[in-house]
Design a protein around this motif. Structure first.
Motif, short mmCIF file in Angstrom:
data_model
loop_
_atom_site.label_atom_id
_atom_site.label_comp_id
_atom_site.label_asym_id
_atom_site.label_seq_id
_atom_site.Cartn_x
_atom_site.Cartn_y
_atom_site.Cartn_z
N LEU A 19 0.90 -0.87 0.16
CA LEU A 19 -0.06 0.02 0.17
C LEU A 19 0.70 1.25 0.19
O LEU A 19 1.44 1.44 0.97
CB LEU A 19 -0.92 0.18 1.10
CG LEU A 19 -1.63 -1.22 1.44
CD1 LEU A 19 -2.72 -1.15 2.51
CD2 LEU A 19 -2.61 -1.74 0.13
N ASP A 20 1.07 1.95 -1.22
CA ASP A 20 1.95 3.02 -1.47
C ASP A 20 1.06 4.37 -1.52
O ASP A 20 0.15 4.48 -2.39
CB ASP A 20 2.61 2.95 -2.65
CG ASP A 20 3.60 1.48 -2.43
OD1 ASP A 20 3.98 1.18 -1.27
OD2 ASP A 20 3.88 0.90 -3.55
N TRP A 21 1.49 5.24 -0.50
CA TRP A 21 0.64 6.56 -0.62
C TRP A 21 1.82 7.39 -1.20
O TRP A 21 2.69 7.95 -0.85
CB TRP A 21 0.48 7.13 0.82
CG TRP A 21 0.11 8.44 0.91
CD1 TRP A 21 -0.74 9.10 -0.24
CD2 TRP A 21 -0.10 9.43 2.03
NE1 TRP A 21 -1.11 10.37 0.50
CE2 TRP A 21 -0.71 10.62 1.68
CE3 TRP A 21 0.28 9.32 3.39
CZ2 TRP A 21 -0.90 11.43 2.72
CZ3 TRP A 21 0.27 10.17 4.09
CH2 TRP A 21 -0.57 11.40 3.83
N GLU A 22 1.43 7.91 -2.64
CA GLU A 22 2.28 8.69 -3.36
C GLU A 22 2.24 10.11 -3.10
O GLU A 22 1.06 10.68 -2.80
CB GLU A 22 1.99 8.40 -4.97
CG GLU A 22 2.71 9.19 -5.93
CD GLU A 22 2.65 9.13 -7.45
OE1 GLU A 22 2.79 9.92 -8.02
OE2 GLU A 22 2.10 7.93 -7.77
N LYS A 23 3.40 10.80 -2.84
CA LYS A 23 3.11 12.17 -2.32
C LYS A 23 2.58 12.99 -3.52
O LYS A 23 2.44 12.78 -4.63
CB LYS A 23 4.59 12.85 -2.31
CG LYS A 23 5.55 12.35 -1.20
CD LYS A 23 6.83 12.96 -1.30
CE LYS A 23 7.58 12.52 0.08
NZ LYS A 23 7.30 13.39 1.18
N GLY A 24 1.37 13.75 -2.99
CA GLY A 24 0.93 14.72 -3.92
C GLY A 24 -0.78 14.02 -4.10
O GLY A 24 -1.35 14.70 -4.89
N THR A 25 -0.86 12.80 -3.74
CA THR A 25 -2.36 12.37 -3.90
C THR A 25 -2.74 11.90 -2.58
O THR A 25 -2.26 11.99 -1.71
CB THR A 25 -2.07 10.90 -4.78
OG1 THR A 25 -1.44 9.99 -3.94
CG2 THR A 25 -1.06 11.26 -5.89
N SER A 26 -4.17 11.56 -2.76
CA SER A 26 -4.91 11.14 -1.42
C SER A 26 -4.57 9.88 -0.82
O SER A 26 -4.81 9.49 0.18
CB SER A 26 -6.40 11.23 -1.87
OG SER A 26 -6.69 10.14 -2.92
N GLY A 27 -3.93 8.97 -2.04
CA GLY A 27 -3.80 7.65 -1.58
C GLY A 27 -4.83 6.87 -1.24
O GLY A 27 -4.71 5.56 -0.68
N MET A 28 -6.02 7.05 -1.59
CA MET A 28 -7.07 6.47 -1.25
C MET A 28 -7.25 5.10 -2.08
O MET A 28 -7.84 4.06 -1.73
CB MET A 28 -8.46 7.19 -1.63
CG MET A 28 -8.42 8.42 -0.58
SD MET A 28 -10.09 9.71 -0.97
CE MET A 28 -11.16 8.60 -0.30
#
Length: 281
Positions: free
Chosen positions: A40-49
């Protein structure tokens, strides 16, 4: 002379015939095991949802065309700070997805998979990741002075122990390359990494116009070691002096039946991504 020629020809025919004998080798097989791909990767600049988890089973070595996607499992991830449960919906193709994941830095997340009346689980902390500060190309710093290479720069935080994974994905290739980096001797400094794609032919190298996606992840020491072992095993193929690969287990466990352990890893992390296009030098 004719007799000698005949004898030599007969010997050659015998050798050819004996080389065509079929040898049946019995390869031992094991019971299929669950394989969990949960990054589960939360990319910087996105919500990561939007997140995806993949489930499959192992297959015999020579039968890779067998269907092995796992459907019918119950998959969820729980956030520890408020006990919020994120349910991943079965897409009936081995993937389980959600569009409502809530990423909070330094929070603890627990994966829960229920499959065939057994429960598999793993726990990870969502770590923040330092951003990539610059990406350039050169030709003179790698193994081949004529091959294009990509240079990645980022600043390591002071007074912290950090373990990084760099993922390089040529958009024309199916599989990425994963590179492990520790700040053991670089703590608090700018880190400069050089990546050169190598192959048997010149066409395997980076060419002007090629696009490479670069991701940086700050990961746990356990995941860093896991990827290091995985790289060593995958890179030792064909080398007669390397030890036989060992069974590589991740952080997922079966709490119902410990003997039926799964493969794979559950990882939760922030990531910074940069896409670089090579130009003519």
């Amino acid at each position: 002379m004719k007799n000698i020629t005949y004898i030599c020809l007969l010997s050659l025919i015998t050798m050819v015939v004996s080389c065509t004998d079929v040898v049946d080798v019995e390869v031992p097989t094991a019971e299929p095991r669950l394989v969990i791909e949960a990054s589960l990767d939360w990319e910087k600049g996105t919500s990561g949802m939007n997140q995806t988890i993949k489930l499959s089973t192992t297959t015999p070595y020579f039968e890779t065309d067998l269907p092995n996607a796992v459907t019918g499992a119950a998959v969820s991830v729980t956030r520890a700070s408020d006990n919020t449960v994120f349910v991943f919906e079965d897409q009936q193709n081995g993937t389980y997805t959600t569009n409502a994941f809530g990423a909070i830095l330094n929070d603890v997340y627990t994966l829960n998979v229920v499959y065939e009346d057994e429960t598999f689980t793993a726990t990870e902390t969502l770590l923040s990741t330092t951003p990539i500060t610059n990406v350039t190309q050169t030709k003179d710093d790698g193994f081949d002075p004529d091959a294009l290479e990509v240079n990645v720069y980022f600043d390591d935080p002071v007074d912290e122990t950090n373990f990084y994974i760099l993922k390089y994905q040529d958009t024309s290739d199916f599989f990425p390359d994963l590179v492990t980096v520790s700040d053991e001797f670089l703590n608090g400094n700018e880190i400069h990494l050089i990546y050169e794609k190598r192959g048997d032919e010149e066409e395997d190298e980076f060419q002007p116009g090629d696009v490479v996606d670069i991701n940086i992840y700050n990961v746990t020491k356990e995941y860093y070691n896991y990827i290091g072992i995985l790289n060593n095993q995958s890179g030792s193929s064909g080398n007669p002096f390397t030890p036989a690969p060992v069974e590589l287990l991740g952080n997922c466990i079966n709490i119902t039946n410990k003997e039926n352990y799964p493969y794979g890893y559950f990882r939760v992390t922030e990531t910074d991504k940069v896409s670089y296009t090579f130009v003519e030098e």
